[in-house]
Design an enzyme around this catalytic site. Structure first.
Site, PDB file in Angstrom:
ATOM      1  N   HIS A  96       0.863  -1.191   0.000  1.00  0.00           N
ATOM      2  CA  HIS A  96       0.000   0.000   0.000  1.00  0.00           C
ATOM      3  C   HIS A  96       0.896   1.236   0.000  1.00  0.00           C
ATOM      4  CE1 HIS A  96      -3.923   1.975   1.607  1.00  0.00           C
ATOM      5  NE2 HIS A  96      -3.221   2.830   0.885  1.00  0.00           N
ATOM      6  N   ARG A 123       2.975   8.768  -6.340  1.00  0.00           N
ATOM      7  CA  ARG A 123       2.498  10.027  -6.950  1.00  0.00           C
ATOM      8  C   ARG A 123       2.901  10.198  -8.412  1.00  0.00           C
ATOM      9  NH1 ARG A 123      -1.020  10.461  -2.907  1.00  0.00           N
ATOM     10  NH2 ARG A 123      -0.167  11.276  -0.947  1.00  0.00           N
ATOM     11  N   ASN A 157      -4.256   5.862  -7.494  1.00  0.00           N
ATOM     12  CA  ASN A 157      -4.895   7.187  -7.523  1.00  0.00           C
ATOM     13  C   ASN A 157      -3.909   8.270  -7.972  1.00  0.00           C
ATOM     14  OD1 ASN A 157      -3.424   6.954  -5.140  1.00  0.00           O
ATOM     15  ND2 ASN A 157      -4.809   8.273  -3.974  1.00  0.00           N
ATOM     16  N   ASP A 196      -8.279   3.113  -3.863  1.00  0.00           N
ATOM     17  CA  ASP A 196      -7.823   3.663  -2.591  1.00  0.00           C
ATOM     18  C   ASP A 196      -7.774   5.186  -2.619  1.00  0.00           C
ATOM     19  OD1 ASP A 196      -6.623   3.704   0.054  1.00  0.00           O
ATOM     20  OD2 ASP A 196      -4.825   4.367  -0.993  1.00  0.00           O
ATOM     21  N   HIS A 202      -5.803  -0.079   5.785  1.00  0.00           N
ATOM     22  CA  HIS A 202      -5.478   0.789   6.937  1.00  0.00           C
ATOM     23  C   HIS A 202      -6.568   0.819   8.007  1.00  0.00           C
ATOM     24  CE1 HIS A 202      -7.736   3.281   4.182  1.00  0.00           C
ATOM     25  NE2 HIS A 202      -6.688   3.737   3.529  1.00  0.00           N
ATOM     26  N   ASP A 211       1.022   2.736   3.815  1.00  0.00           N
ATOM     27  CA  ASP A 211       0.222   3.804   3.211  1.00  0.00           C
ATOM     28  C   ASP A 211       1.098   5.045   3.017  1.00  0.00           C
ATOM     29  OD1 ASP A 211      -1.843   5.235   2.095  1.00  0.00           O
ATOM     30  OD2 ASP A 211      -2.936   5.549   3.968  1.00  0.00           O
TER      31      ASP A 211
END
Length: 453
Positions: free
Chosen positions: A87, A91, A121, A178, A258, A331
């Protein structure tokens, strides 16, 4: 021409599959572990480092080169399978000022990670073959293994499923939106049914936005401190309950991301007992911090889902102890200094975590007696690799030479990062667990510099 060999001697080997520690040497050839030499007299029931000093003799730590063999002196070090984080946000594409795949890979290697699974994402998001191919191609240019999930829905809009079959063919390791919860139950059910046929996991961000007033801050003591509505625990519980019911119904490999509340931990426990193929992630910040950190650290401790209460933190640790929670995932969410300096309701949620994860696991879980080293490494390497079908997570003859060598008792101060961003609530803290080497495919991809202050 002789093949280059790497020889690690006198280390303490962590075997997460056999649930043991033992002293030994490793011989590495052609990117794989070709031989394991177990030391005579090793007691598998005792920590071989129990009498080790807190510091390493740097003169003994220097490597020597003998012909075509590179020798690493492992005395005082633990040798574990390379860590795997399923996870992670690098970017890239779209937000390169926060992080990119190259800097993210360096941060991962510094933290002892050899396997990374990226979230989808980005901008554009990974809902199409072209973006997925870009991410995977760039990942191959780094010195660690980088996989990526693809999106569940087109444009992360939560309305229409992506071409999961084609994305799977193109190398998607799993599927997730996510960052944005999926709200339509029938769409979620169809997605689960499709990923089951593809033998891919599907991961869910479990926060019902209809119940949230201000994200990133727990509705409770922290929200009262900031005089905002905050994010209530019910937002997580609501969607976790729905998705566990669907997991039981469909038989899909479902990951609850998470996890942050004691109620969600218990729901996962019951679902597993009922036979669901469900997994849960614990982040280092959720098993380390509470909402008190959001009061003390401000936006540096703002994340989705938010830090909760002490009972929630302890429930997450208990979930790790009994196997309810089988994955530790960071995360890792880089943001710029300027973004994090915005007011609490405007700053983005998320913190970086790749470079502090192992140390927090040692301090909070092993040193406090909750987990053994093999159990910690199982959650940080073996289980993530098994879930996503990645090579790694074990130290055996013939296995990939993806390893991390660290001193569990030596301490370091959190300061400079290999990541582009520094949005961590742990800056300035002294943590145990110094990574000395990260080895991926038999090659040293991170090496601690030797310098005596």
């Amino acid at each position: 021409m002789k093949e280059f060999l790497l020889y690690i001697k006198n280390g303490t080997i962590i075997d997460p599959i056999g649930n043991r520690l033992y002293k030994g040497d490793l011989q590495i050839e052609n990117g794989r572990i070709s031989r394991i030499i177990r030391k005579e007299g090793t007691s598998f029931g005792k920590d071989p480092l129990a009498d080790a000093g807190a510091k390493i003799d740097l003169t003994a730590r220097k490597e020597e080169s003998i012909s075509n063999v590179k020798v690493i002196e492992g005395e005082g070090l633990m040798i574990a399978p390379g860590l795997a984080d399923t996870h992670v946000h690098f970017r890239d594409p779209g937000f390169l000022y926060k992080e990119d795949i190259y800097t993210g890979a360096r941060a991962a290697a510094k933290g002892g990670f050899t396997q990374i699974v990226l979230m989808a994402n980005t901008k554009p998001c990974v809902d199409n073959e072209n973006t997925l191919s870009y991410v995977l191609a760039k990942g191959k240019e780094t010195n660690i293994h980088i996989a990526s999930c693809a999106n569940v829905t087109k444009g992360m809009a939560g309305k229409e499923l992506t071409d999961m079959e084609r994305l799977s063919e193109c190398g998607a390791a799993g599927f997730t939106d996510d960052g944005i919860p999926l709200l339509h139950k029938e769409l979620v059910r169809e997605a689960m049914e499709r990923v089951k046929k593809l033998h891919r996991p599907i991961s869910f961000h479990e926060e019902n936005p209809a119940l949230i007033f201000n994200n990133g801050i727990n509705k409770g003591k922290a929200s009262e401190f900031y005089h905002i509505g905050g994010s209530p625990r019910e937002a997580e519980i609501d969607l976790v309950k729905r998705d566990l019911e669907l997991a039981l119904l469909t038989g899909a490999d479902v990951v609850i991301q998470h996890i942050s509340t004691k109620e969600a931990v218990e729901l996962v426990r019951r679902a597993k007992e009922a036979g669901a193929w469900v997994h849960a992630e614990a982040t280092p910040h959720h098993f380390t911090l509470t909402e008190e950190a959001a009061i003390q650290k401000g936006t540096l401790a703002k994340m989705n889902p938010p830090l909760r209460g002490e009972e929630d933190r302890l429930a997450i640790i208990e979930g790790l102890k009994d196997g309810t929670i089988d994955l530790i995932a960071t995360d890792h969410a880089p943001h710029s200094k300027e973004e994090k300096e915005k007011p609490i309701t405007e700053a983005p949620s998320g913190i970086i975590g790749l470079e502090t994860a192992l140390s927090l696991g040692i301090r909070e879980l092993v040193e406090k007696g909750y987990l053994t080293y093999p159990e910690l490494i199982k959650a940080m390497s073996t289980a993530p690799c098994l879930l996503y079908g990645l090579e790694g997570g074990r130290i055996e003859e013939g296995a990939a030479a993806d390893l991390v060598l660290f001193h569990p008792k030596e301490r370091w101060t959190v300061s400079e990062f290999a990541s582009k961003s520094a949005n961590s609530p742990f800056v300035g803290e002294s943590l145990p667990g110094v990574v000395y080497y990260t080895i991926c495919g038999g090659k040293i991809v991170y090496e601690k510099e030797y310098c005596e202050k």
